[in-house]
Design a protein around this motif. Structure first.
Motif, PDB file in Angstrom:
ATOM      1  N   ALA A   6       1.137  -1.321   0.177  1.00 51.05           N
ATOM      2  CA  ALA A   6       0.016   0.126  -0.070  1.00 51.05           C
ATOM      3  C   ALA A   6       1.050   1.395  -0.228  1.00 51.05           C
ATOM      4  N   VAL A   7       2.019   1.294   0.663  1.00 49.60           N
ATOM      5  CA  VAL A   7       2.848   2.429   0.745  1.00 49.60           C
ATOM      6  C   VAL A   7       3.586   2.499  -0.725  1.00 49.60           C
ATOM      7  N   ARG A   8       3.763   1.298  -1.330  1.00 54.63           N
ATOM      8  CA  ARG A   8       4.433   1.527  -2.554  1.00 54.63           C
ATOM      9  C   ARG A   8       3.379   2.027  -3.762  1.00 54.63           C
ATOM     10  N   ASP A   9       2.208   1.388  -3.521  1.00 55.70           N
ATOM     11  CA  ASP A   9       1.033   1.742  -4.263  1.00 55.70           C
ATOM     12  C   ASP A   9       0.910   3.384  -4.238  1.00 55.70           C
ATOM     13  N   ALA A  10       0.926   4.032  -3.019  1.00 55.02           N
ATOM     14  CA  ALA A  10       0.699   5.424  -2.832  1.00 55.02           C
ATOM     15  C   ALA A  10       1.791   6.218  -3.468  1.00 55.02           C
ATOM     16  N   LEU A  11       3.020   5.663  -3.261  1.00 55.27           N
ATOM     17  CA  LEU A  11       4.295   6.443  -4.079  1.00 55.27           C
ATOM     18  C   LEU A  11       4.036   6.360  -5.461  1.00 55.27           C
ATOM     19  N   ALA A  12       3.710   5.189  -5.847  1.00 54.70           N
ATOM     20  CA  ALA A  12       3.522   5.036  -7.448  1.00 54.70           C
ATOM     21  C   ALA A  12       2.382   6.070  -8.083  1.00 54.70           C
ATOM     22  N   VAL A  13       1.242   6.161  -7.380  1.00 55.02           N
ATOM     23  CA  VAL A  13       0.405   7.158  -7.841  1.00 55.02           C
ATOM     24  C   VAL A  13       0.659   8.388  -7.551  1.00 55.02           C
ATOM     25  N   ALA A  14       1.349   8.911  -6.506  1.00 57.54           N
ATOM     26  CA  ALA A  14       1.841  10.078  -6.436  1.00 57.54           C
ATOM     27  C   ALA A  14       2.853  10.593  -7.645  1.00 57.54           C
ATOM     28  N   LEU A  15       3.824   9.381  -7.805  1.00 58.50           N
ATOM     29  CA  LEU A  15       4.568   9.783  -8.955  1.00 58.50           C
ATOM     30  C   LEU A  15       3.965   9.977 -10.269  1.00 58.50           C
ATOM     31  N   GLU A  16       3.021   8.950 -10.518  1.00 62.29           N
ATOM     32  CA  GLU A  16       2.211   8.977 -11.817  1.00 62.29           C
ATOM     33  C   GLU A  16       1.717  10.455 -11.858  1.00 62.29           C
ATOM     34  N   ASP A  18       2.014  13.765 -10.603  1.00 61.60           N
ATOM     35  CA  ASP A  18       2.396  14.869 -10.485  1.00 61.60           C
ATOM     36  C   ASP A  18       3.940  14.632 -10.638  1.00 61.60           C
ATOM     37  N   PRO A  19       4.354  15.250 -11.817  1.00 59.62           N
ATOM     38  CA  PRO A  19       6.038  15.278 -12.021  1.00 59.62           C
ATOM     39  C   PRO A  19       6.746  15.856 -10.748  1.00 59.62           C
ATOM     40  N   ALA A  20       5.997  16.631  -9.922  1.00 62.31           N
ATOM     41  CA  ALA A  20       6.851  17.452  -8.937  1.00 62.31           C
ATOM     42  C   ALA A  20       7.226  16.299  -7.856  1.00 62.31           C
ATOM     43  N   VAL A  21       6.597  15.210  -7.866  1.00 55.93           N
ATOM     44  CA  VAL A  21       6.879  14.114  -6.617  1.00 55.93           C
ATOM     45  C   VAL A  21       8.237  13.622  -6.830  1.00 55.93           C
ATOM     46  N   ILE A  22       9.092  13.538  -5.879  1.00 56.04           N
ATOM     47  CA  ILE A  22      10.418  12.820  -5.986  1.00 56.04           C
ATOM     48  C   ILE A  22      10.550  11.906  -4.656  1.00 56.04           C
ATOM     49  N   VAL A  23      11.137  10.843  -5.014  1.00 55.63           N
ATOM     50  CA  VAL A  23      11.216   9.828  -3.766  1.00 55.63           C
ATOM     51  C   VAL A  23      12.609   9.448  -3.609  1.00 55.63           C
ATOM     52  N   TYR A  24      13.041   9.584  -2.470  1.00 60.12           N
ATOM     53  CA  TYR A  24      14.444   9.293  -2.142  1.00 60.12           C
ATOM     54  C   TYR A  24      14.794   8.814  -0.877  1.00 60.12           C
ATOM     55  N   GLY A  25      15.992   8.193  -0.605  1.00 59.05           N
ATOM     56  CA  GLY A  25      16.138   7.685   0.863  1.00 59.05           C
ATOM     57  C   GLY A  25      17.317   6.592   0.580  1.00 59.05           C
ATOM     58  N   LEU A  26      17.960   6.241   1.725  1.00 60.39           N
ATOM     59  CA  LEU A  26      19.219   5.358   1.295  1.00 60.39           C
ATOM     60  C   LEU A  26      18.640   4.108   1.143  1.00 60.39           C
ATOM     61  N   GLY A  27      19.017   3.499  -0.129  1.00 62.13           N
ATOM     62  CA  GLY A  27      18.464   2.023  -0.523  1.00 62.13           C
ATOM     63  C   GLY A  27      17.062   2.289  -1.039  1.00 62.13           C
ATOM     64  N   ALA A  28      16.682   3.503  -1.472  1.00 63.60           N
ATOM     65  CA  ALA A  28      15.335   3.398  -2.115  1.00 63.60           C
ATOM     66  C   ALA A  28      15.154   2.615  -3.359  1.00 63.60           C
ATOM     67  N   PRO A  29      16.265   2.778  -4.163  1.00 62.57           N
ATOM     68  CA  PRO A  29      16.299   1.833  -5.379  1.00 62.57           C
ATOM     69  C   PRO A  29      17.112   0.602  -5.342  1.00 62.57           C
ATOM     70  N   ASP A  30      17.422   0.386  -4.340  1.00 67.37           N
ATOM     71  CA  ASP A  30      18.272  -1.021  -4.151  1.00 67.37           C
ATOM     72  C   ASP A  30      17.389  -2.152  -4.288  1.00 67.37           C
ATOM     73  N   PRO A  31      18.173  -3.619  -4.564  1.00 71.59           N
ATOM     74  CA  PRO A  31      17.217  -4.634  -4.863  1.00 71.59           C
ATOM     75  C   PRO A  31      16.260  -5.024  -3.771  1.00 71.59           C
ATOM     76  N   LYS A  32      16.419  -4.552  -2.702  1.00 67.99           N
ATOM     77  CA  LYS A  32      15.244  -4.976  -1.597  1.00 67.99           C
ATOM     78  C   LYS A  32      13.951  -3.579  -1.710  1.00 67.99           C
ATOM     79  N   GLY A  33      14.486  -2.562  -1.935  1.00 67.85           N
ATOM     80  CA  GLY A  33      13.484  -1.509  -2.157  1.00 67.85           C
ATOM     81  C   GLY A  33      12.869  -1.073  -0.719  1.00 67.85           C
ATOM     82  N   VAL A  34      13.454  -0.870   0.038  1.00 62.76           N
ATOM     83  CA  VAL A  34      12.904  -0.574   1.692  1.00 62.76           C
ATOM     84  C   VAL A  34      11.675  -1.399   1.802  1.00 62.76           C
ATOM     85  N   PHE A  35      12.066  -2.729   2.209  1.00 69.92           N
ATOM     86  CA  PHE A  35      11.124  -3.539   2.540  1.00 69.92           C
ATOM     87  C   PHE A  35      10.038  -3.743   1.711  1.00 69.92           C
TER      88      PHE A  35
END
Lengths: 347, 332
Positions: A6-16, A18-35
């Motif tokens: 659900a968290v991932r879904d919310a992020l995807a909806v937001a990114l989709e 509004d182009p102003a939305v950015i998502v970052y953090g240590l490991g955000a794009p890593d193979p485990k994708g922050v749990f």
């Protein structure tokens, strides 16, 4: 879907959306994708908008503030709340104050996800729920959803709001499942949700304690004690009307706090409700919180550390002055330091 | 001999320095009236870097600063009456009285904010640069810092990220040798140049004399051009000196943390008469132009103080508003 999905879904909806939305953090794009909460987002939305970061929590919080002032809607993720303590200067002195100290022209729409660890030896500095620190600061919003639907709805409200929001996300809830509306589902910040209705006791909970409380409330209901169970969802602003109107009806208040007892949110709720509802109270308000001690790493020392369903049921019994059967609640099919048998570490 | 810098730009810098000093001397002169009731940090003596930066930045460029920000705000084109009113705590102040001297903002001219915690706006500036990059907008972000910012952790954290992402950032470091009353030598290792440290972090670094504003302009212009063309973050260290006390209108050489002799050496290097003299020798300073500029500045300052004095204080209800947006504010 699960809470993590659900968290991932919310992020995807937001990114989709509004182009102003950015998502970052240590490991955000890593193979485990922050749990699992950021899995595939960089592939889908590009490295400009979804990216890793230096291990520089304070600066990267300030970067989020600047990016927000520059028209973006940043979401910063910390894999543990404990790491975000390095960024208190930027959170408290800049994000929380910007609107006020520059004359109210505009605030900082920055969302900071902080994941709360627990069990499996997370220990003193990987398991703290310091919601009270953030809830103490004028200018900050603090939300702590318990269900996948609220996680999605509050995260989208945070991202598209105009204020800095601390989004507290319990690691043990990541696997929890629940109905989650599709699309741009929003839950307003500052509104509680009543999970159970009853006239005997008001139980106020949040985050994982709302799930423990559900178990306890349903268990005591079978013994004739009916509780109003209020899932706060937002810690600041706090839905005082929901608690007050319930306590005026029940006359009894139990507040559950996933943070330490001294100086905690439960103490604030008990104080304010006692002052406002004095004439309606039929018993002294009570609270269950974490001990005033750090959480040990050893499983032998965390056995009684967390508030569980049996403690809640027992406290409800104390409030109504009737001993209730609670011991069956302590029987669990898995060890106390994991959310379920499928959780085998390492973090 | 003609200086390579365009004489129009040179006069722009000169006029800005004269204006900034006159504003701050007016603040100092009136501070004793007890009407400006907030900590106020003056840049008198160290106007050179700000004026040079002001000539380098364009309207699309953004800037952030710290506690000693009057000069930066003014050089970026910030509204003078709103600044004076802010110091007076008035409703017409640039932060409606909530910020005071240390919280200046004028987004209309790209001055995005100055704050009171040393290093506090460094990551904010980098974040603004990130927003320019993500939104593919032109321009750069100038982050005004002092020598003490190189002692804060957040500088290294921020500079590292700016370098990783090659963001359009121009760090302008005014090295005035003191952090409050603490000299550089008790704060940083002897012989370690600020610009060397910056270079080691991944910034393209240079250093020069901030009290020679035309030389400073040359360094800043090259650095800004590099930042704008995608070369990544830049760092320019400019040596300068504040004449007055760390905070307040007075001189404080009597305290003994620095020597009168040192102050006199720097005073002799006052950037304003120095540039004036150079322009005169080059035949690029018309006395009538100078007299007119000085008269305009005097009138502008008088008007700004009159505006501040005449402005109302904020409505008391504002003490507890503007903390949240309208959608959150109705909640307690």
């Amino acid at each position: 879907m699960t809470y993590a999905e659900a968290v991932r879904d919310a992020l995807a909806v937001a990114l989709e959306q509004d182009p102003a939305v950015i998502v970052y953090g240590l490991g955000a794009p890593d193979p485990k994708g922050v749990f699992g909460t950021t899995l595939g987002l960089q592939e889908q939305f590009g490295a400009d908008r979804v990216f890793d970061m230096p291990t520089a929590e304070n600066a990267m919080t300030g970067v989020g503030i600047g990016a927000a002032l520059g028209g973006l809607r940043p979401v910063l993720t910390h894999q543990r709340l404990d790491f975000a303590l390095l960024s208190l200067d930027q959170i408290i002195n800049n994000a929380a104050k910007w609107r006020f100290m520059f004359g109210g022209r505009r605030g900082v729409p920055l969302t900071i996800r902080m994941i709360l660890g627990r069990g499996w030896g997370q220990g003193p500095t990987h398991s703290q729920n310091l919601q009270a620190i953030f809830a103490h600061i004028p200018g900050l919003c603090v939300v702590s959803p318990a269900t996948p639907a609220d996680a999605k709805g509050l995260l989208l409200s945070a991202i598209f709001g105009q204020d800095p929001v601390i989004f507290l996300e319990h690691r043990w809830l990541h696997g929890a499942r629940g109905e989650t509306p599709a699309g741009d589902h929003r839950v307003p910040i500052g509104r509680a949700h009543r999970l159970r209705q009853g006239g005997d006791v008001t139980v106020v909970a949040s985050s994982i304690l709302s799930l423990e409380a559900l178990q306890a409330v349903d268990h005591v209901a079978l013994q004739g004690v009916a509780c109003d169970l209020i899932d706060l969802r937002s810690i600041r602003p706090l839905d005082w009307d929901a608690i007050e109107s319930s306590v005026r009806k029940t006359g009894r208040l139990l507040v559950l706090d996933p943070g330490h007892e001294t100086g905690g949110v439960a103490g604030e709720i008990v104080a304010r409700i006692t002052t406002r509802c004095w004439g309606h109270l039929r018993a002294p308000p009570s609270r269950l919180a974490m001990p005033d001690a750090p959480e040990s790493t050893s499983p032998a020392l965390t056995l009684g550390y967390h508030v569980r369903a049996e403690h809640i049921a027992e406290a409800i019994g104390d409030l109504v002055g009737a001993p209730l059967e609670v011991s069956s609640l302590s029987a669990r099919p898995h060890p106390h330091d994991v959310p379920g048998n499928d959780f085998q570490g390492p973090f | 001999m003609v200086h390579p810098l365009d004489s129009g730009v040179s006069r722009h810098i000169l006029r800005d320095m004269i204006r900034i000093r006159a504003v701050e001397e007016a603040i100092a002169d009136r501070y004793g009236e007890q009407k400006m009731r907030c900590p106020t940090h003056l840049s008198i003596g160290q106007e050179g870097p700000a004026a040079a930066v002001g000539a380098v930045l364009g309207p699309e460029d953004l800037a952030v600063s710290g506690h000693r920000a009057h000069a930066h705000y003014l050089a970026k084109g910030g509204d003078l009456p709103a600044m004076i009113a802010e110091i007076y705590g008035k409703a017409t102040g640039c932060s409606r009285g909530n910020g005071g001297s240390m919280h200046l903002v004028d987004e209309a001219v790209g001055f995005m904010g100055s704050t009171a915690i040393v290093g506090g706006t460094v990551p904010v500036g980098v974040g603004l640069a990130l927003s320019l990059a993500v939104r593919r907008k032109p321009g750069l972000v100038c982050i005004f810092i002092g020598d003490a910012v190189l002692e804060t952790g957040v500088f290294y954290e921020s500079a590292g990220f700016a370098a990783v992402r090659k963001l359009p950032v121009l760090f302008v470091c005014e090295n005035n040798l003191y952090s409050v009353y603490s000299p550089l030598e008790v704060r940083q290792p002897a012989g370690r140049a600020l610009s060397d440290v910056a270079a080691a972090v991944g910034l393209q670094a240079s250093s020069g004399d901030g009290n020679d504003p035309r030389a400073a302009y040359g360094l800043l212009k090259s650095a800004a051009d590099r930042a704008r063309s995608g070369d990544g973050p830049q760092f320019v260290e400019l040596a300068t000196y504040r004449w007055r006390e760390h905070c307040g209108p007075l001189f404080d050489n009597d305290l003994g943390y620095r020597s009168e002799a040192e102050y006199l050496v720097w005073k002799a290097r006052d950037p304003i008469p120095r540039l004036m003299q150079e322009l005169r020798e080059e035949g690029a300073l018309d006395p009538a132009w100078l007299a007119a500029a000085e008269a305009e500045i005097r009138a502008e300052i008088e008007a700004a103080f009159a505006f501040a004095e005449a402005s109302p204080f904020p409505d008391p209800v504002l003490a507890s508003t503007d903390i949240y947006s309208r959608e959150i504010a109705p909640f307690p």
